[in-house]
Design a protein around this motif. Structure first.
Motif, PDB file in Angstrom:
ATOM      1  N   ARG A 115      38.397   8.370  -0.201  1.00 37.50           N
ATOM      2  CA  ARG A 115      37.428   8.546   0.393  1.00 37.50           C
ATOM      3  C   ARG A 115      36.569   8.873   0.719  1.00 37.50           C
ATOM      4  NH1 ARG A 115      34.578   4.698   3.509  1.00 37.50           N
ATOM      5  NH2 ARG A 115      36.955   3.045   3.486  1.00 37.50           N
ATOM      6  N   THR A 116      36.597  10.717   0.479  1.00 37.70           N
ATOM      7  CA  THR A 116      35.864  11.760   0.448  1.00 37.70           C
ATOM      8  C   THR A 116      35.456  12.537  -0.581  1.00 37.70           C
ATOM      9  OG1 THR A 116      36.693  12.268   3.101  1.00 37.70           O
ATOM     10  CG2 THR A 116      35.856  13.993   1.768  1.00 37.70           C
ATOM     11  N   LEU A 117      36.538  12.516  -1.438  1.00 41.63           N
ATOM     12  CA  LEU A 117      36.491  12.658  -2.317  1.00 41.63           C
ATOM     13  C   LEU A 117      35.717  12.159  -3.268  1.00 41.63           C
ATOM     14  CD1 LEU A 117      40.053  14.482  -3.306  1.00 41.63           C
ATOM     15  CD2 LEU A 117      37.640  16.022  -2.634  1.00 41.63           C
ATOM     16  N   LEU A 118      35.851  10.468  -3.384  1.00 43.26           N
ATOM     17  CA  LEU A 118      34.991   9.989  -3.921  1.00 43.26           C
ATOM     18  C   LEU A 118      33.512  10.243  -4.745  1.00 43.26           C
ATOM     19  CD1 LEU A 118      36.877   6.439  -3.944  1.00 43.26           C
ATOM     20  CD2 LEU A 118      37.136   7.266  -5.946  1.00 43.26           C
ATOM     21  N   ALA A 119      32.856  11.389  -3.234  1.00 43.07           N
ATOM     22  CA  ALA A 119      31.975  10.960  -3.791  1.00 43.07           C
ATOM     23  C   ALA A 119      31.412  12.448  -5.012  1.00 43.07           C
ATOM     24  CB  ALA A 119      31.222  11.445  -2.222  1.00 43.07           C
ATOM     25  N   LEU A 120      31.852  12.543  -4.720  1.00 40.31           N
ATOM     26  CA  LEU A 120      31.910  14.012  -6.178  1.00 40.31           C
ATOM     27  C   LEU A 120      31.691  13.055  -7.197  1.00 40.31           C
ATOM     28  CD1 LEU A 120      31.855  17.284  -6.742  1.00 40.31           C
ATOM     29  CD2 LEU A 120      33.381  17.233  -6.751  1.00 40.31           C
ATOM     30  N   PRO A 121      32.473  12.440  -8.166  1.00 46.50           N
ATOM     31  CA  PRO A 121      31.949  11.684  -9.335  1.00 46.50           C
ATOM     32  C   PRO A 121      30.777  11.073  -8.992  1.00 46.50           C
ATOM     33  CG  PRO A 121      34.131  11.077  -8.079  1.00 46.50           C
ATOM     34  CD  PRO A 121      33.706  11.835  -7.451  1.00 46.50           C
ATOM     35  N   ILE A 122      30.162  10.105  -7.997  1.00 45.74           N
ATOM     36  CA  ILE A 122      30.238   9.051  -7.468  1.00 45.74           C
ATOM     37  C   ILE A 122      27.937  10.299  -7.667  1.00 45.74           C
ATOM     38  CG2 ILE A 122      28.482   8.147  -6.018  1.00 45.74           C
ATOM     39  CD1 ILE A 122      31.318   7.118  -5.192  1.00 45.74           C
ATOM     40  N   ARG A 149      45.959   5.308  -2.299  1.00 43.56           N
ATOM     41  CA  ARG A 149      45.156   4.660  -2.205  1.00 43.56           C
ATOM     42  C   ARG A 149      45.264   4.438  -0.812  1.00 43.56           C
ATOM     43  NH1 ARG A 149      45.925  -0.932  -4.570  1.00 43.56           N
ATOM     44  NH2 ARG A 149      43.827  -1.159  -5.075  1.00 43.56           N
ATOM     45  N   GLY A 150      43.666   4.149  -0.095  1.00 48.88           N
ATOM     46  CA  GLY A 150      43.005   3.832   1.063  1.00 48.88           C
ATOM     47  C   GLY A 150      43.176   4.894   1.798  1.00 48.88           C
ATOM     48  N   THR A 151      43.580   6.452   1.842  1.00 46.15           N
ATOM     49  CA  THR A 151      43.196   7.501   2.157  1.00 46.15           C
ATOM     50  C   THR A 151      42.046   7.978   2.362  1.00 46.15           C
ATOM     51  OG1 THR A 151      43.895   8.680   0.865  1.00 46.15           O
ATOM     52  CG2 THR A 151      45.843   8.107   1.692  1.00 46.15           C
ATOM     53  N   PRO A 152      42.110   8.455   3.601  1.00 42.68           N
ATOM     54  CA  PRO A 152      40.652   9.794   4.403  1.00 42.68           C
ATOM     55  C   PRO A 152      40.160  10.322   2.990  1.00 42.68           C
ATOM     56  CG  PRO A 152      42.187   9.174   5.916  1.00 42.68           C
ATOM     57  CD  PRO A 152      42.601   8.888   4.623  1.00 42.68           C
ATOM     58  N   ILE A 153      40.904  11.312   2.215  1.00 46.45           N
ATOM     59  CA  ILE A 153      40.704  12.144   1.379  1.00 46.45           C
ATOM     60  C   ILE A 153      40.043  11.260  -0.058  1.00 46.45           C
ATOM     61  CG2 ILE A 153      42.556  12.603   0.111  1.00 46.45           C
ATOM     62  CD1 ILE A 153      41.108  15.634   1.167  1.00 46.45           C
ATOM     63  N   VAL A 158      40.865  11.222 -12.374  1.00 42.57           N
ATOM     64  CA  VAL A 158      41.932  12.222 -11.993  1.00 42.57           C
ATOM     65  C   VAL A 158      42.287  12.090 -10.478  1.00 42.57           C
ATOM     66  CG1 VAL A 158      42.279  14.461 -11.798  1.00 42.57           C
ATOM     67  CG2 VAL A 158      41.849  13.468 -14.207  1.00 42.57           C
ATOM     68  N   LEU A 159      40.355  12.183  -9.769  1.00 42.14           N
ATOM     69  CA  LEU A 159      40.638  11.667  -8.959  1.00 42.14           C
ATOM     70  C   LEU A 159      41.728  10.408  -7.886  1.00 42.14           C
ATOM     71  CD1 LEU A 159      37.451  12.496  -5.937  1.00 42.14           C
ATOM     72  CD2 LEU A 159      39.461  10.456  -5.973  1.00 42.14           C
ATOM     73  N   MET A 160      41.217   9.079  -9.287  1.00 42.67           N
ATOM     74  CA  MET A 160      41.897   8.309  -8.517  1.00 42.67           C
ATOM     75  C   MET A 160      43.947   8.300  -8.753  1.00 42.67           C
ATOM     76  SD  MET A 160      39.343   6.203  -7.681  1.00 42.67           S
ATOM     77  CE  MET A 160      40.932   3.995  -7.308  1.00 42.67           C
ATOM     78  N   LEU A 161      43.988   9.052  -9.742  1.00 42.57           N
ATOM     79  CA  LEU A 161      45.470   9.750  -9.879  1.00 42.57           C
ATOM     80  C   LEU A 161      46.057  10.126  -9.679  1.00 42.57           C
ATOM     81  CD1 LEU A 161      45.510   9.147 -13.425  1.00 42.57           C
ATOM     82  CD2 LEU A 161      46.487   7.245 -12.354  1.00 42.57           C
ATOM     83  N   ALA A 162      45.508  10.792  -8.389  1.00 42.45           N
ATOM     84  CA  ALA A 162      46.199  12.479  -7.592  1.00 42.45           C
ATOM     85  C   ALA A 162      45.614  11.896  -5.934  1.00 42.45           C
ATOM     86  CB  ALA A 162      45.023  13.533  -8.374  1.00 42.45           C
TER      87      ALA A 162
END
Length: 181
Positions: free
Chosen positions: A93-100, A87-91, A80-84
């Motif tokens: 990069r920031t939000l990827l930390a949540l599923p990690i 690509r390459g935006t700061p948001i 969902v995060l990747m689709l929403a």
């Protein structure tokens, strides 16, 4: 002394109480793991920490391991995060930390030990009253929480978070400077 009693009460697991408060273990292991794997000075550790404790908190309210302890939840969150996000935006990069963080929670809680929950819904829709993984560990939680507290203390010292400016930077950006050497 009251503070020590509060800490001791926090670390004393009650096998009948599934709302065990084990946080330092997940926070410490997630932060140290991400730092050593990615070594990205722009990574936002605030959302990583939220993701690392989110399954314990949410599923704890349901009295056992549920959806957030499944691999499906973390993968769907990531997709969902990747689709929403572009690509390459700061948001992104920031939000990827949540599923990690949620994925690392699964690793450090040992969620895979219960296939019915971990592979939900592929092995069925029922959770069969699955116990919360933290509750199943019992007294081991005390040792793990102390290790996690030690990891958090190590990060605090290495990132020089005693410095008010460094702390403000962390709270404002989520970034940590952790020199390896």
């Amino acid at each position: 002394m009251p503070a020590l009693r509060a800490i001791a009460h926090h670390l004393t697991p009650d096998p009948d109480d599934l709302r065990l408060n084990v946080f330092f273990w997940f926070i410490g292991t997630a932060v140290v793991t991400v730092w050593f794997v990615f070594r990205d000075p722009r990574f936002d550790y605030r959302l990583l920490i939220v993701g690392a404790v989110l399954p314990a908190i949410v599923d704890g309210f349901f009295g056992g391991a549920r959806v957030l302890h499944s691999l499906t939840f973390s993968v769907v969150l990531l997709v969902v995060l990747m689709l929403a996000t572009p690509r390459g935006t700061p948001i992104r990069r920031t939000l990827l930390a949540l599923p990690i963080g949620t994925l690392l929670h699964l690793v450090f809680t040992g969620a895979w030990m219960n296939p019915q929950v971990f592979w939900w819904p592929f092995l069925g829709w029922s959770f069969e009253d699955a116990a919360h993984p933290v509750a199943e560990r019992g007294w081991w939680n005390v040792l793990l929480e102390l290790i996690g507290l030690g990891l958090c203390a190590w990060v605090f010292v290495r990132a020089e978070l005693a410095d008010p400016q460094r702390r403000r930077e962390f709270w404002g950006t989520g970034r940590l400077t952790l020199p390896i050497a």
